[in-house]
Design a protein around this motif. Structure first.
Motif, PDB file in Angstrom:
ATOM      1  N   ARG A 210      38.942  44.411  33.728  1.00  0.00           N
ATOM      2  CA  ARG A 210      39.987  43.248  34.304  1.00  0.00           C
ATOM      3  C   ARG A 210      40.861  43.648  35.092  1.00  0.00           C
ATOM      4  N   ALA A 211      41.290  44.880  35.003  1.00  0.00           N
ATOM      5  CA  ALA A 211      42.275  45.520  35.966  1.00  0.00           C
ATOM      6  C   ALA A 211      41.965  45.800  37.103  1.00  0.00           C
TER       7      ALA A 211
ATOM      8  N   TYR B 122      30.624  38.249  35.700  1.00  0.00           N
ATOM      9  CA  TYR B 122      31.393  39.461  35.468  1.00  0.00           C
ATOM     10  C   TYR B 122      33.008  39.534  35.050  1.00  0.00           C
ATOM     11  N   LEU B 123      33.345  38.329  35.646  1.00  0.00           N
ATOM     12  CA  LEU B 123      34.890  38.277  35.485  1.00  0.00           C
ATOM     13  C   LEU B 123      35.342  38.045  34.020  1.00  0.00           C
ATOM     14  N   VAL B 124      34.311  37.114  33.469  1.00  0.00           N
ATOM     15  CA  VAL B 124      34.545  36.576  32.232  1.00  0.00           C
ATOM     16  C   VAL B 124      34.175  37.728  31.162  1.00  0.00           C
TER      17      VAL B 124
ATOM     18  N   ASP C 227      37.101  39.932  30.815  1.00  0.00           N
ATOM     19  CA  ASP C 227      38.250  39.141  30.243  1.00  0.00           C
ATOM     20  C   ASP C 227      37.913  37.765  29.815  1.00  0.00           C
ATOM     21  N   PRO C 228      37.513  37.813  28.696  1.00  0.00           N
ATOM     22  CA  PRO C 228      36.830  36.558  27.823  1.00  0.00           C
ATOM     23  C   PRO C 228      37.892  35.209  27.838  1.00  0.00           C
ATOM     24  N   ALA C 229      39.002  35.518  27.932  1.00  0.00           N
ATOM     25  CA  ALA C 229      40.178  34.469  28.029  1.00  0.00           C
ATOM     26  C   ALA C 229      39.960  33.751  29.277  1.00  0.00           C
ATOM     27  N   LEU C 230      39.466  34.271  30.261  1.00  0.00           N
ATOM     28  CA  LEU C 230      39.649  33.565  31.670  1.00  0.00           C
ATOM     29  C   LEU C 230      39.561  32.348  31.906  1.00  0.00           C
TER      30      LEU C 230
END
Length: 475
Positions: free
Chosen positions: A63-64, A116-118, A121-124
């Motif tokens: 995520r970072a 890939y972003l999710v 960070d599953p909360a996205l």
């Protein structure tokens, strides 16, 4: 090497869809998805020309790392207000900033490889849902979420359980090209050659770009598929490893289907052994979601999902070719015997292989032909028909079953003659008796690689039979 800087081919319909939504001026949340190599990123790059987009392509990472990379993109796009050193520490901050910018301008934001972003960070999706409801839907933001993981995009973004369910303003599944579209990559090849290339590579743009338009088929196959180290040599295994968690099990399923195991129990026994039908069904469902495998039933079945006559086949031409002609001869190819494999294992059997491809192309042609008024009715369903005794390559059903078009395909080296039409009429009467179509009006079509004899052309003209050659398919 394949071609470089190939011109963008044919995505006018898809570009038109995006441009129409862009011109609306309203907030848009679009989901664009499709299998890898199908051309999603290239489509979005062409769409973005002249629009000063925020274009971010995610990769595997934390995520970072994603936030740091996206901050750099935003710093470059909005250098006048952010500066190069800007760092956003949350996705909420990112989207609030984009929302402010989109109040006064039409702002195109493309998040490519969104899964890939999710994953990082599953909360996205929940964050985006909250901000969309609170403020983004009141702006002029044009947000595109793009992904190659078909199962994720359909199961996690489009499904009712998704936080974004009901927020999207549109979605588009980008499919491989059909035969006619794929042929545009090779305008100087003959229609027969274009069909052969399509039969080998299918409609995935990244595969079509590998073949040289200036070389013969055998040269392209040897250099771009059979040669160890070439892009397509091990593409099937690479793609399965990229997309799936248990590639060896999916590989076993695909190999079973490629070796003529078409029913669930046959596939399960070949891939995993006796009593493993439930296990095979699980993997088959995933392969169908990826559009690598399809389940077919006779087109006259009224409840296809419940039919016991369903068979499975490889939907992707390149996978079919690879499992039929590349994988079984890996040892010889590893030893550099590409010419021998082509001459002894591929060339003699290519006409037979192309027969099935031609049937599929014919069905696609019939599905399109109604628009050009070449058919006596508009088809509601197009497919094939078979039972334990007979098989009909093409069957189109219209007007609630009151009209049928039956077609036969021949990928042979001689022009088709009258006996093929007579045999198709015989099969039509068999179908009429078998399915109970006493009042149905029948029409006929013939598809031939090498055209038709004069006497067949005269009879076809008298009887209203549709005759189709490879040249007609690429009109």
């Amino acid at each position: 090497m394949g071609r470089e800087n190939v011109s963008f081919v044919d995505r006018e319909k898809e570009l038109g869809f995006l441009e129409e939504r862009y011109r609306s001026g309203r907030a848009e949340l679009l989901i664009l998805y499709g299998r890898r190599r199908v051309g999603k990123t290239e489509l979005l790059r062409h769409f973005a020309v002249g629009k000063r987009p925020v274009f971010f392509v995610a990769t595997l990472g934390s995520r970072a790392a994603h936030l740091a990379s996206f901050s750099e993109v935003l710093g470059q796009r909005f250098a006048d207000v952010l500066g190069a050193e800007v760092r956003f520490d949350s996705w909420e901050a990112v989207f609030r900033f984009l929302g402010r910018r989109a109040r006064d301008e039409r702002l195109l934001v493309i998040l490519d490889e969104f899964p890939y972003l999710v994953q990082a960070d599953p909360a996205l999706p929940s964050v985006l849902q909250k901000l969309w409801d609170e403020e983004l839907r009141h702006t002029r933001l044009f947000l595109v979420l793009c992904g190659s993981s078909v199962s994720f995009m359909e199961g996690e973004l489009l499904a009712q359980k998704s936080p974004l369910y009901g927020r999207r303003t549109g979605q588009y599944l980008l499919l491989p090209f059909d035969a006619r579209e794929a042929g545009m990559f090779f305008p100087n090849k003959s229609p027969k050659e274009r069909l052969e290339i399509y039969g080998i590579l299918g409609g995935v743009p990244a595969y079509l770009e590998q073949f040289s338009p200036d070389e013969a088929l055998f040269e392209n196959v040897q250099r771009r598929i059979l040669q160890k180290g070439s892009y397509l040599y091990d593409e099937v295994r690479f793609l399965l490893m990229e997309e799936l968690r248990e590639p060896k099990n999916y590989f076993a399923i695909l190999r079973a289907i490629a070796t003529s195991k078409t029913r669930l129990n046959e596939i399960a026994q070949s891939a995993f052994g006796e009593g493993e039908a439930r296990k095979a069904a699980f993997y088959l469902d995933t392969l169908q979601e990826l559009r690598l495998v399809e389940r077919r039933v006779p087109v006259t079945e009224t409840k296809p999902h419940k039919s016991r006559r369903g068979i499975y086949r490889l939907q992707d031409n390149f996978f079919r070719f690879w499992f039929r002609f590349v994988y079984p001869y890996m040892s010889a190819l590893e030893a550099g015997q590409t010419e021998l494999v082509w001459k002894e294992k591929i060339a003699p059997f290519l006409p037979e292989y192309m027969g099935q491809v031609f049937e599929e192309v014919a069905r696609g042609y019939i599905a399109r032909a109604a628009a050009s008024e070449r058919l006596p009715f508009i088809p509601e369903r197009v497919g094939a028909w078979w039972d334990g005794h007979e098989e009909i390559d093409v069957v189109a059903i219209g007007e609630g079953g009151r009209k049928l078009l039956l077609g036969e395909c021949k990928w042979s080296t001689r022009p088709v003659d009258l006996p093929l039409l007579e045999d198709l009429r015989r099969k039509g009467e068999y179908l009429r008796r078998s399915v109970g179509l006493r009042e149905t009006e029948f029409h006929y079509a013939l598809f031939s690689r090498e055209g038709f004899t004069k006497r067949l052309e005269r009879r076809a003209c008298e009887d209203g039979v549709l005759l189709v050659t490879p040249a007609d398919i690429f009109e």
